[in-house]
Design an enzyme around this catalytic site. Structure first.
Site, PDB file in Angstrom:
ATOM      1  N   ASN A   1      21.026  27.494 -26.615  1.00 58.18           N
ATOM      2  CA  ASN A   1      20.221  26.632 -25.557  1.00 58.18           C
ATOM      3  C   ASN A   1      19.151  27.196 -24.921  1.00 58.18           C
ATOM      4  O   ASN A   1      19.491  27.765 -23.673  1.00 58.18           O
ATOM      5  CB  ASN A   1      21.303  25.792 -24.876  1.00 58.18           C
ATOM      6  CG  ASN A   1      20.654  24.707 -23.901  1.00 58.18           C
ATOM      7  OD1 ASN A   1      19.249  24.548 -24.123  1.00 58.18           O
ATOM      8  ND2 ASN A   1      21.440  24.150 -23.021  1.00 58.18           N
TER       9      ASN A   1
ATOM     10  N   LYS B   1      16.926  26.214 -23.090  1.00 60.21           N
ATOM     11  CA  LYS B   1      16.511  25.321 -22.057  1.00 60.21           C
ATOM     12  C   LYS B   1      14.840  25.540 -21.789  1.00 60.21           C
ATOM     13  O   LYS B   1      14.078  25.580 -22.963  1.00 60.21           O
ATOM     14  CB  LYS B   1      17.079  25.825 -20.731  1.00 60.21           C
ATOM     15  CG  LYS B   1      18.716  25.900 -20.785  1.00 60.21           C
ATOM     16  CD  LYS B   1      19.621  26.036 -19.751  1.00 60.21           C
ATOM     17  CE  LYS B   1      20.945  25.807 -19.939  1.00 60.21           C
ATOM     18  NZ  LYS B   1      21.825  26.055 -18.670  1.00 60.21           N
TER      19      LYS B   1
ATOM     20  N   HIS C   1      23.654  16.958 -21.933  1.00 62.44           N
ATOM     21  CA  HIS C   1      23.672  18.417 -21.087  1.00 62.44           C
ATOM     22  C   HIS C   1      23.744  18.014 -19.481  1.00 62.44           C
ATOM     23  O   HIS C   1      23.252  17.217 -18.982  1.00 62.44           O
ATOM     24  CB  HIS C   1      22.428  19.081 -21.370  1.00 62.44           C
ATOM     25  CG  HIS C   1      22.994  20.516 -20.969  1.00 62.44           C
ATOM     26  ND1 HIS C   1      22.581  21.073 -19.607  1.00 62.44           N
ATOM     27  CD2 HIS C   1      23.345  21.626 -21.527  1.00 62.44           C
ATOM     28  CE1 HIS C   1      23.166  21.917 -19.250  1.00 62.44           C
ATOM     29  NE2 HIS C   1      23.438  22.588 -20.655  1.00 62.44           N
TER      30      HIS C   1
ATOM     31  N   GLU D   1      22.570  19.488 -17.128  1.00 62.52           N
ATOM     32  CA  GLU D   1      21.374  19.387 -16.382  1.00 62.52           C
ATOM     33  C   GLU D   1      20.479  17.928 -16.430  1.00 62.52           C
ATOM     34  O   GLU D   1      19.840  17.619 -15.598  1.00 62.52           O
ATOM     35  CB  GLU D   1      20.494  20.531 -16.664  1.00 62.52           C
ATOM     36  CG  GLU D   1      21.042  21.779 -16.165  1.00 62.52           C
ATOM     37  CD  GLU D   1      20.876  22.963 -17.234  1.00 62.52           C
ATOM     38  OE1 GLU D   1      19.932  23.011 -18.201  1.00 62.52           O
ATOM     39  OE2 GLU D   1      21.611  24.154 -17.079  1.00 62.52           O
TER      40      GLU D   1
ATOM     41  N   GLU E   1      31.409  21.603 -21.311  1.00 65.16           N
ATOM     42  CA  GLU E   1      30.590  22.771 -20.512  1.00 65.16           C
ATOM     43  C   GLU E   1      31.027  22.348 -18.949  1.00 65.16           C
ATOM     44  O   GLU E   1      30.517  21.419 -18.544  1.00 65.16           O
ATOM     45  CB  GLU E   1      29.224  22.697 -20.685  1.00 65.16           C
ATOM     46  CG  GLU E   1      28.696  22.903 -21.953  1.00 65.16           C
ATOM     47  CD  GLU E   1      27.373  23.432 -21.916  1.00 65.16           C
ATOM     48  OE1 GLU E   1      26.826  24.472 -22.571  1.00 65.16           O
ATOM     49  OE2 GLU E   1      26.468  22.580 -21.556  1.00 65.16           O
TER      50      GLU E   1
ATOM     51  N   GLY F   1      25.742  28.848 -15.972  1.00 58.53           N
ATOM     52  CA  GLY F   1      24.617  29.821 -15.367  1.00 58.53           C
ATOM     53  C   GLY F   1      25.285  30.756 -14.240  1.00 58.53           C
ATOM     54  O   GLY F   1      24.351  30.892 -13.367  1.00 58.53           O
TER      55      GLY F   1
ATOM     56  N   SER G   1      28.508  30.269 -19.277  1.00 56.26           N
ATOM     57  CA  SER G   1      28.621  31.726 -19.211  1.00 56.26           C
ATOM     58  C   SER G   1      29.241  32.391 -20.446  1.00 56.26           C
ATOM     59  O   SER G   1      29.891  33.451 -20.175  1.00 56.26           O
ATOM     60  CB  SER G   1      29.084  32.093 -17.945  1.00 56.26           C
ATOM     61  OG  SER G   1      28.513  31.643 -16.922  1.00 56.26           O
TER      62      SER G   1
END
Ligand code: PGA
Length: 253
Positions: free
Chosen positions: A9, A11, A97, A99, A169, A175, A215
Site C-alpha cells: 500500500n 498510500k 482503509h 485512513e 489492520e 505506521g 508495521s
C-alpha cells in the site's frame, strides 16, 4: 486453497520516477511466485496504468487501486468510479482503509456500497477492518471488528464471499512501528474467520484470505505469516523499499 497475498500500500507516496524505479526493482527481482501466491501493488490512481503495464507479464503480480467512489458516476469532483477502474482492467481495490475511515469519514454503510459496487464491476475488494487503541485497551476488539464485517459485508452472496480478501489492520499498529504480536494477529484472524463461517459456512470461510497489516517489515513478516489464519500482509511503509518488500514477499507461506 486460499491465496497467500503480499499487498503493498504505497498510500500518497513516491513521484512518478520513483514509482517506476521501485516497480522495476520488483519486476526484476529474484522472487518466484507460484499459483498460491499473489502480489498486489496498491498505487496512487495516476500510476495505475503505468505500473500495470510494467507488471502485466509478471505471473501473480497485479495492480490495485487504493479506493473507489461509493456512487456509480456523476457530479463528484475528484472521485474515481468502479466503472473507470474496470475500464482500465484494474482487478483489485482496497476498501475501508482506516485512513479513509478516519480522515474521509467513510462509515460501515458507505463501505458496504463500495464493496457492492466493486463486485458489480468485477473488481475484487481488499476490505480493511481493525480497532483503535482504546477499543483494544478495553478488550472490545472482537465485537468491534465483528460489527465492521457485519455492516459492510453481510449483504454479499455466498458466491461473492468465496475467495474474498480481508485485511485486519489494528489502527494502533499502522505506521507506528508497534506491531501486533503474531499471537494477537492469529487470535483476531481466527475470530474473523469464525464470524464469516457463522454466516456463510465453514467451507466458504476457509477460502477467504485474511491479511494482517500494521508495521509489517522484513524482520517480522515470517513470524506473522506463519500463523494458520494469517494469509499474508498489507504493507505500508516497508513496501516503499524494494529489498524490504521483496523479503516480505519471500516470507509468504
Ligand atoms: P504500515 O501501514 O505498514 O506502514 O503500518 C499499513 C497500512 O496502513 O496498510
Amino acid at each position: 486453497m486460499r491465496k497467500q497475498i503480499a499487498a503493498a500500500n504505497w498510500k500518497m507516496n513516491l513521484n512518478l520516477q520513483q514509482a517506476i524505479e521501485l516497480t522495476n526493482q520488483l519486476v526484476n527481482s529474484d522472487i518466484h511466485l507460484n499459483e498460491e501466491h499473489q502480489v498486489l501493488l496498491a498505487v496512487p490512481f495516476p500510476y495505475l496504468l503505468t505500473v500495470k503495464e510494467m507488471t502485466d507479464n509478471v505471473l501473480g503480480m497485479s495492480v490495485c487501486a487504493q479506493n473507489m467512489a461509493s456512487t456509480k458516476n456523476g457530479a463528484f469532483t475528484g472521485e474515481v468510479s468502479g466503472e473507470m477502474l474496470r475500464g482500465m482492467n484494474i482487478e483489485f481495490v482496497i476498501i475501508g482503509h482506516s485512513e479513509r475511515r478516519e480522515y474521509f469519514h467513510e462509515n460501515n454503510d458507505i463501505l458496504a456500497s463500495k464493496v457492492k459496487l466493486a463486485l458489480e464491476y468485477g473488481i475484487k475488494p481488499v476490505f480493511c477492518c481493525g480497532e483503535p487503541l482504546d477499543i483494544r485497551e478495553s478488550n472490545e476488539q472482537n465485537s468491534f471488528v465483528e460489527i465492521q464485517l457485519k455492516e459492510s459485508l453481510f449483504h454479499l452472496t455466498d458466491n461473492q464471499m468465496k475467495n474474498f480478501i480481508i485485511a485486519y489492520e489494528p489502527i494502533w499498529a499502522i505506521g507506528t512501528g508497534k506491531t501486533a504480536t503474531s499471537d494477537q494477529a492469529q487470535e483476531m484472524h481466527a475470530h474473523i474467520r469464525a464470524v464469516i463461517a457463522n454466516k456463510y459456512g465453514k467451507e466458504i470461510a476457509e477460502t477467504v484470505s485474511i491479511l494482517y497489516g500494521g508495521s509489517v517489515k522484513a524482520t517480522n513478516a515470517k513470524d506473522i505469516f506463519s500463523k494458520p489464519d494469517v494469509d499474508g500482509g498489507l504493507v505500508g511503509g516497508a513496501s516503499l523499499v524494494a529489498d524490504e518488500f521483496i523479503n516480505i514477499i519471500k516470507s509468504l507461506q
